[in-house]
Motif scaffolding. Structure first.
Motif, mmCIF file in Angstrom:
data_model
loop_
_atom_site.group_PDB
_atom_site.id
_atom_site.type_symbol
_atom_site.label_atom_id
_atom_site.label_comp_id
_atom_site.label_asym_id
_atom_site.label_seq_id
_atom_site.Cartn_x
_atom_site.Cartn_y
_atom_site.Cartn_z
ATOM 1 N N LEU A 1 -1.237 4.650 -0.763
ATOM 2 C CA LEU A 1 -2.463 4.536 0.022
ATOM 3 C C LEU A 1 -2.095 4.669 1.496
ATOM 4 N N MET B 1 -7.724 8.835 -9.279
ATOM 5 C CA MET B 1 -8.680 9.931 -9.076
ATOM 6 C C MET B 1 -8.244 10.760 -7.876
ATOM 7 N N ARG C 1 0.757 7.086 -8.767
ATOM 8 C CA ARG C 1 -0.385 6.195 -9.010
ATOM 9 C C ARG C 1 -0.677 6.043 -10.497
ATOM 10 N N GLN C 2 -0.255 7.043 -11.285
ATOM 11 C CA GLN C 2 -0.426 6.929 -12.728
ATOM 12 C C GLN C 2 0.311 5.717 -13.268
ATOM 13 N N ALA D 1 -10.002 2.467 -3.847
ATOM 14 C CA ALA D 1 -9.945 2.014 -5.229
ATOM 15 C C ALA D 1 -9.912 3.218 -6.173
ATOM 16 N N ASN E 1 -13.251 -4.353 -4.496
ATOM 17 C CA ASN E 1 -13.586 -2.929 -4.467
ATOM 18 C C ASN E 1 -14.038 -2.392 -5.824
ATOM 19 N N LEU E 2 -14.761 -3.232 -6.549
ATOM 20 C CA LEU E 2 -15.394 -2.712 -7.765
ATOM 21 C C LEU E 2 -16.444 -1.691 -7.347
ATOM 22 N N HIS F 1 -0.125 11.271 -6.729
ATOM 23 C CA HIS F 1 -0.913 11.168 -7.941
ATOM 24 C C HIS F 1 -0.043 10.723 -9.117
ATOM 25 N N ARG G 1 -10.008 -3.320 -14.810
ATOM 26 C CA ARG G 1 -10.179 -1.921 -14.445
ATOM 27 C C ARG G 1 -8.830 -1.253 -14.190
ATOM 28 N N ALA G 2 -7.946 -1.979 -13.464
ATOM 29 C CA ALA G 2 -6.621 -1.414 -13.173
ATOM 30 C C ALA G 2 -5.806 -1.275 -14.456
ATOM 31 N N ASN H 1 1.842 2.671 -3.664
ATOM 32 C CA ASN H 1 1.079 3.687 -4.395
ATOM 33 C C ASN H 1 0.466 4.723 -3.447
ATOM 34 N N ALA I 1 -12.243 5.599 -14.687
ATOM 35 C CA ALA I 1 -10.984 6.285 -14.382
ATOM 36 C C ALA I 1 -10.338 6.894 -15.631
ATOM 37 N N ARG J 1 0.833 -1.209 0.000
ATOM 38 C CA ARG J 1 0.000 0.000 0.000
ATOM 39 C C ARG J 1 0.870 1.262 0.000
ATOM 40 N N PHE K 1 -7.371 -5.286 -5.162
ATOM 41 C CA PHE K 1 -7.599 -5.461 -3.730
ATOM 42 C C PHE K 1 -8.165 -6.836 -3.407
ATOM 43 N N MET L 1 -3.637 -1.244 -8.986
ATOM 44 C CA MET L 1 -3.755 -1.978 -7.726
ATOM 45 C C MET L 1 -5.016 -2.845 -7.748
ATOM 46 N N GLN M 1 -0.046 14.809 -2.140
ATOM 47 C CA GLN M 1 -1.066 14.287 -3.042
ATOM 48 C C GLN M 1 -0.651 14.424 -4.504
ATOM 49 N N GLY N 1 -12.890 1.020 1.168
ATOM 50 C CA GLY N 1 -12.246 0.463 -0.019
ATOM 51 C C GLY N 1 -12.679 1.146 -1.297
ATOM 52 N N GLN N 2 -13.869 1.717 -1.316
ATOM 53 C CA GLN N 2 -14.342 2.396 -2.516
ATOM 54 C C GLN N 2 -13.488 3.618 -2.819
ATOM 55 N N ARG O 1 -8.805 6.254 -5.484
ATOM 56 C CA ARG O 1 -7.485 6.895 -5.387
ATOM 57 C C ARG O 1 -6.430 6.078 -6.117
ATOM 58 N N ALA O 2 -6.496 4.761 -5.947
ATOM 59 C CA ALA O 2 -5.509 3.903 -6.583
ATOM 60 C C ALA O 2 -5.594 4.008 -8.104
ATOM 61 N N LEU O 3 -6.800 4.335 -8.612
ATOM 62 C CA LEU O 3 -6.953 4.488 -10.059
ATOM 63 C C LEU O 3 -6.533 5.880 -10.525
ATOM 64 N N MET P 1 -5.807 1.827 -16.960
ATOM 65 C CA MET P 1 -5.028 3.046 -16.746
ATOM 66 C C MET P 1 -3.587 2.898 -17.262
#
Lengths: 258, 508
Positions: free
Chosen positions: A57, B400, A93-94, B394, A104-105, A90, A167-168, A55, A118, A52, A100, A98, A86, B390-391, B396-398, A171
């Motif tokens: 978190l 946003m 994270r680009q 997720a 966390n969809l 940011h 989804r990941a 990236n 995203a 974590r 989970f 990640m 941040q 987690g929402q 932030r990890a993407l 990006m």
């Protein structure tokens, strides 16, 4: 002459504490492009926290993280203005995707929309573009067009986790991080997720997986990192660590799995 | 285009209502016979209505009626809601400190009314230890309060005071003679007792400092009296007494028969059958429709305000830096901890003191909206906190930002969660909107007051108004449930579609 490749991801002397509890006590790790690295270790050893931190978190207390050209020196970050952190997080994270444990969809969006959101919001991608890319990625993780308009709640855990990978990937990350990606899955659904990860490895994606899936770690990893008590205890070849662990603590840990 | 221009100029003319040819006058017409009240055909009538019309005519102005609650009549003057108040207001030194008075247009006394069969009372001192009903801000109340041991009970509507006397809840009612004559004399269960108590003069109240209007008014009033028109009006209403005649310097005998009084008594003595009642209610439909629309309008606009302010407060409270968090919390605690009615009074009658004058509609909507915002804020806060961490992670990890995650991920999900409590609050607000009748708006509850005090049918009117509230609320409940089902995608089974009525599927 020794050829020294520049690692894609490099962590140097990472420290992190929660309140007064040190979780990471100086972790260093280099991962080269295309590698698949498994991180194993007893629960509470700091492996998830390290992932974590990669990236942001979690914000590390000290150390340096460098991923695909973005380097953040974490020394004294707690005193930096949150905005500063941040912006740099940011950037990082680009380059990092990640996945989970709990997927966390976004439950209020269809699977396809999950992959489009995203790119559209963060990169300002056009809808058609994002949709085409999303469909392609869903196809790649084995979710055909019949799944595109389903909501996460209408799919199995394995399908959801594969969608989360898609989804990941949407990006265009340089590195994929997985935080116990199969721990929340029924045993018969584990393989379909691991297969996607193996396919990605074959394509040359750099992946770091925190896992309890020893069989997968052994089969698919380029090497395995064993952590305990906030330290990396051993980094070994995937076969060697199971047959001839160098450290006594590794031996103790693995005994339970074999 | 032309029509729009006409409309705009009309609007402007309406906005500039201080422009002269209009005389804005106020009264509380609910159960206010014989002063100014609505007759069963819902037309304004009464001796004060006729007097102010006659005065306005002599001032070359068009009278424009503004309805207000009795307690708000004098404050409304200060707010410039209207120019004058004519509503049986007694000229007293205390009141003369608050407003300007015209010369008296009527002089009368207080009449004690008790239940039929009660032994006669000759002095107010005999009322010691008894409960006596009256109205607020009246000379009768002042009189009662000067006698130790009398328990004065103030009512909003005189009919209720007389009803309580007839039912034995209180000993008697002390009120102005015209009121007693119209509301107590026709009632076979009540009787007049004792001599005339005190002497009171009614004056028209004007805003303090408005001496120009006072002068204009007094000379018009003098003309109305001198021409004999005043005597005609009061005679027809059965109110021409030697006391008035003496005070106004006119002959003692009535100039005309008391036709208006007779008609009023006859109209109320008639035993209403179920059918005539229904017919009467049917006659009220324009009033009911207008009232229902106003209730709906106030509620919807109020709710929109409540939702937007509440939402902002919730965001401030959950995600804001500490000063904003603290501010939001302070707002919520203060608003939740004080009664809505008091807040409405402060907004409508209190704010003008610091120079903020709001129209009744705006004040009503603001009062309701700002009050409910506090509750909505807590709904949203609960909704936002209910979304798993987690929402946001997720999002932030993407890549946003926090704000993007909030608006695209967290808030849309919390919306469905808060829909049921928000619907609940809307229904609750719909009913609380009845409080706006306190700031001169004629909503459904205002309509209830008017119809009930005209028909004396509290039960039937109550049922009717309650039914209308229910009917207004139902569609919103349905709509909310439908929306909720539509949004519940995270709980939908494969293949299940949202439906307005989720009936089990029948096999063909």
């Amino acid at each position: 002459m020794v050829f020294m490749p520049v690692p894609l991801l490099s962590v140097l002397n990472l420290h992190k504490r929660f309140d007064e509890n040190p979780i990471l006590k100086g972790v260093s790790l280099d991962v080269e492009a295309g590698d698949l690295v498994s991180i194993i270790g007893p629960s509470g050893c700091g492996k998830s926290t390290m992932l974590r931190c990669l990236n942001f978190l979690e914000i590390p207390d000290a150390g340096r993280i460098s991923i695909a050209g973005v380097t953040i020196d974490c020394q004294g970050l707690e005193d930096a203005p949150p905005k500063d952190i941040q912006t740099r997080a940011h950037e990082l994270r680009q380059r990092v995707g990640m996945v989970f444990q709990q997927f966390n969809l976004f439950p209020h969006r269809t699977v396809l929309e999950n992959t489009m959101l995203a790119p559209m919001i963060v990169h300002g991608a056009k809808r058609e573009e994002a949709e085409a890319n999303g469909r392609r990625l869903l196809e790649k993780v084995g979710l055909g067009s019949e799944f595109a308009h389903r909501y996460p709640a209408q799919m199995s855990g394995g399908q959801q986790q594969r969608a989360a990978i898609a989804r990941a990937l949407a990006m265009n990350p340089k590195v994929m991080l997985y935080d116990e990606p199969t721990s929340a899955l029924d045993p018969e659904l584990v393989d379909e997720v691991l297969k996607v990860m193996k396919d990605l490895d074959a394509e040359g994606m750099t992946q770091i997986v925190v896992t309890h899936e020893m069989r997968f770690a052994r089969d698919a990893s380029d090497y395995i990192v064993f952590m305990e008590g906030g330290h990396i205890v051993e980094i070994s070849d995937e076969d060697e660590i199971f047959t001839h662990p160098k450290d006594e603590r590794t031996r103790q840990f693995l005994r339970r799995f074999i | 285009m032309r029509r729009l221009a006409v409309f705009l100029s009309l609007l402007l003319a309406f906005g500039a209502q201080a422009a002269d040819p209009v005389l804005r006058w106020a009264a509380d017409p609910d159960s206010n016979a014989p002063f100014a009240f609505f007759d069963p055909s819902n037309k304004l009538t009464g001796f004060e209505y006729e007097i102010i019309t006659a005065i306005a005519r002599r001032m070359n102005r068009t009278p424009k009626f503004v309805q207000n609650d009795w307690d708000g009549l004098i404050p409304g003057l200060g707010r410039d809601l209207y120019d004058v108040v004519i509503c049986g207001i007694e000229i007293t030194p205390e009141k003369a400190g608050e407003v300007l008075f015209s010369n008296p247009y009527y002089v009368t006394f207080e009449q004690l009314v008790v239940r039929k069969g009660t032994p006669p009372i000759t002095s107010l001192d005999e009322l010691k230890g008894k409960q006596i009903g009256t109205l607020d801000q009246t000379a009768a109340l002042d009189m009662l309060e000067k006698i130790p041991g009398v328990e004065a009970k103030t009512y909003d509507e005189e009919v209720n005071a007389y009803q309580d006397t007839a039912n034995g809840r209180i000993f008697g009612v002390l009120l102005d003679y015209p009121i007693a004559k119209y509301y107590a004399a026709p009632n076979p269960n009540l009787q007049f007792t004792g001599p005339p108590f005190g002497q009171i003069s009614y004056g028209i109240a004007l805003r303090k400092g408005n001496t120009a209007l006072q002068k204009e008014m007094n000379s018009a009033l003098a003309e109305v009296i001198a021409s004999g028109e005043m005597r005609d009006i009061l005679s027809r209403w059965g109110l021409w007494t030697p006391l008035v005649a003496g005070a106004l310097g006119q002959p003692e005998d009535p100039s005309l028969p008391d036709t208006e009084y007779k008609a009023f008594v006859a109209g109320h003595a008639e035993q209403a059958t179920c059918w005539t009642r229904m017919q009467r209610y049917a006659g009220y439909w324009p009033l009911l429709l207008r009232a229902a629309l106003l209730t709906l309008e106030v509620s919807i606009v109020g709710m929109i305000l409540a939702v937007s302010v509440g939402f902002t407060l919730a965001i401030m409270r959950v995600f804001g830096p500490w000063p904003l968090r603290w501010l939001a919390m302070l707002y919520i605690e203060i608003i939740r901890g004080t009664p809505l009615l008091i807040q409405l009074y402060i907004i409508f009658y209190g704010l003008p003191a610091v120079g903020i004058k709001l129209s009744p509609f705006i004040a009503g909507v603001l009062g309701l909206g700002l009050n409910y915002a506090a509750y909505e804020a807590e709904n949203y806060r609960a909704g936002l906190l209910a979304i798993p961490r987690g929402q946001m992670e997720a999002a932030r990890a993407l890549g946003m930002t926090h704000r993007q995650g909030l608006f695209h991920i967290v808030i849309p999900q919390s919306f469905r969660l808060v829909l049921p409590p928000v619907t609940n609050d809307f229904i609750s607000l719909l009913k609380d909107s009845s409080l706006v009748s306190m700031v001169t708006l004629l909503d459904l509850t205002g309509a209830y007051n008017r119809i009930a005090t005209q028909t004396f049918d509290y039960f039937g009117t109550g049922l009717l108004i309650a039914a209308i509230y229910l009917l207004i609320g139902l569609p919103f409940v349905r709509l909310a449930r439908y929306t909720e089902e539509k949004l519940a995608v995270d709980q939908r089974k494969p293949g299940q579609k949202p439906g307005l009525f989720n009936l089990p599927k029948r096999r063909k």
